[in-house]
Design a protein around this motif. Sequence first.
Motif, short mmCIF file in Angstrom:
data_model
loop_
_atom_site.label_atom_id
_atom_site.label_comp_id
_atom_site.label_asym_id
_atom_site.label_seq_id
_atom_site.Cartn_x
_atom_site.Cartn_y
_atom_site.Cartn_z
N LYS A 202 9.08 9.06 20.94
CA LYS A 202 10.41 9.48 21.39
C LYS A 202 11.50 8.67 20.67
CE LYS A 202 13.22 10.19 25.56
NZ LYS A 202 14.40 9.42 25.11
N LEU A 203 11.34 7.37 20.63
CA LEU A 203 12.34 6.52 19.98
C LEU A 203 12.38 6.75 18.48
CD1 LEU A 203 11.63 3.20 21.92
CD2 LEU A 203 13.68 4.61 22.10
N THR A 204 11.23 6.91 17.88
CA THR A 204 11.15 7.11 16.43
C THR A 204 11.82 8.42 16.02
OG1 THR A 204 9.10 5.83 16.30
CG2 THR A 204 9.60 7.28 14.45
N GLU A 205 11.52 9.49 16.74
CA GLU A 205 12.07 10.79 16.36
C GLU A 205 13.56 10.89 16.69
OE1 GLU A 205 9.75 14.19 17.29
OE2 GLU A 205 8.12 13.51 15.98
N GLU A 206 14.05 10.09 17.59
CA GLU A 206 15.50 10.05 17.84
C GLU A 206 16.24 9.35 16.71
OE1 GLU A 206 15.79 8.13 21.62
OE2 GLU A 206 15.45 9.98 22.77
N ASP A 207 15.50 8.61 15.90
CA ASP A 207 16.08 7.88 14.77
C ASP A 207 15.33 8.30 13.49
OD1 ASP A 207 17.74 6.12 13.47
OD2 ASP A 207 16.66 4.31 14.10
N MET A 208 15.12 9.60 13.35
CA MET A 208 14.20 10.16 12.38
C MET A 208 14.49 9.77 10.94
SD MET A 208 11.46 11.93 11.95
CE MET A 208 11.07 13.09 13.26
N PHE A 209 15.73 9.60 10.57
CA PHE A 209 16.06 9.34 9.17
C PHE A 209 16.32 7.86 8.88
CE2 PHE A 209 17.43 13.82 9.92
CZ PHE A 209 16.33 14.39 9.28
N ASN A 210 15.73 7.04 9.72
CA ASN A 210 15.67 5.60 9.50
C ASN A 210 14.28 5.29 8.94
OD1 ASN A 210 15.36 2.82 9.66
ND2 ASN A 210 15.75 2.69 11.85
N TRP A 211 14.23 4.85 7.70
CA TRP A 211 12.93 4.66 7.03
C TRP A 211 12.02 3.70 7.79
CZ3 TRP A 211 9.48 6.52 4.02
CH2 TRP A 211 8.53 5.70 3.38
N ASP A 212 12.55 2.72 8.47
CA ASP A 212 11.74 1.72 9.16
C ASP A 212 11.52 2.03 10.64
OD1 ASP A 212 11.35 -0.37 7.03
OD2 ASP A 212 13.54 -0.27 7.04
N ALA A 213 11.91 3.21 11.08
CA ALA A 213 11.82 3.53 12.50
C ALA A 213 10.38 3.44 13.02
CB ALA A 213 12.39 4.92 12.77
N ASP A 214 9.42 3.91 12.25
CA ASP A 214 8.03 3.92 12.73
C ASP A 214 7.54 2.52 13.03
OD1 ASP A 214 8.11 3.34 9.97
OD2 ASP A 214 6.08 4.12 9.64
N GLN A 215 7.89 1.55 12.18
CA GLN A 215 7.47 0.17 12.42
C GLN A 215 8.32 -0.52 13.49
OE1 GLN A 215 6.64 -2.37 9.05
NE2 GLN A 215 6.53 -0.61 7.68
N ASP A 216 9.62 -0.33 13.41
CA ASP A 216 10.51 -1.07 14.30
C ASP A 216 10.33 -0.65 15.77
OD1 ASP A 216 11.40 -2.30 12.05
OD2 ASP A 216 13.40 -1.38 12.04
N TYR A 217 10.14 0.65 16.01
CA TYR A 217 9.97 1.09 17.39
C TYR A 217 8.56 0.83 17.90
CZ TYR A 217 14.62 3.00 16.97
OH TYR A 217 15.97 3.12 16.77
N PHE A 218 7.58 0.82 17.00
CA PHE A 218 6.25 0.38 17.41
C PHE A 218 6.34 -1.05 17.92
CE2 PHE A 218 2.12 -1.51 17.08
CZ PHE A 218 1.21 -0.50 17.28
N ASN A 219 7.05 -1.91 17.16
CA ASN A 219 7.20 -3.30 17.55
C ASN A 219 7.94 -3.43 18.88
OD1 ASN A 219 7.09 -6.29 16.68
ND2 ASN A 219 9.25 -5.99 17.15
N LEU A 220 9.02 -2.66 19.03
CA LEU A 220 9.81 -2.74 20.26
C LEU A 220 8.98 -2.37 21.49
CD1 LEU A 220 12.56 -3.06 21.70
CD2 LEU A 220 12.99 -0.63 21.21
N VAL A 221 8.26 -1.26 21.42
CA VAL A 221 7.48 -0.82 22.58
C VAL A 221 6.28 -1.74 22.79
CG1 VAL A 221 6.18 1.10 23.59
CG2 VAL A 221 8.25 1.55 22.27
#
Length: 260
Positions: A202-221
Amino acid sequence: MSKIGIGCISDEKYICLLKPFLKSLYTSNPSINVHILLVQCEQYAKELVTLNPNVTITIDNTSTSTVRKHLARHNIPIFDSITNPEMTVNKDGFQGPRWLMSDRACYCSNSRYRVILDMIDRKYDLILFMDVDAIIRKSLDDLFKQIKLHDICIKKEHRQFNDEHEHIRDQYSPPDCTDWHCGIIGVNNNNLCREFFTKVNKLTEEDMFNWDADQDYFNLVYTQYENKLSMYNIPDMYKDEYQNVESYVWCGAGLVKYNN
């Protein structure tokens, strides 16, 4: 017997890497099912099934731009060492991410959790998401044994930004100085993992065009679930960027992707 499967994503640009990935996977692991999300390249679907008969394909025709315009986290280029003399333009063959990323590249990268959740819904017991810039050299049975014993398997390392000056290393480091190598993620299909990846997705797809979203939101959760999840740190032999002969998986990352 556990139902196991591998998930991956490709657009037209990565088809040239997906083909040898599928061939090598079938050669060394002929019974593993593969779920591919094809992004705006439906025309390759029939050919891919001939390379690996275990393939199931999902089509995503979401229109995204291929113009490179996005920087990485902290508004810096994708790679730390952009002044490295080896980072020269390769005039022939595959061109992966270097300094700027497109909407399409971000979209593909940040859709990985949707693929994982889709495979959870398909009742796979053990799931392995993999980036397709890889060659599978040996059986993955031992890795799937670890996936069965843990909630999540992923390569994790502590690192700072690559720079000789300490204040720059600290300023531009990934969150918590933790690098999650999301190009290979093992998932045990249970309620806790479904809950975890639903939140990350949910967090990653809300920030879809952020290249680091997959890693950063994995870390956050993960910081919220650290005491609940059992985690296995995948060893380098399953994500080997330097082509050691004993490794199970050779993968392309950083400079190695252009030099080999």
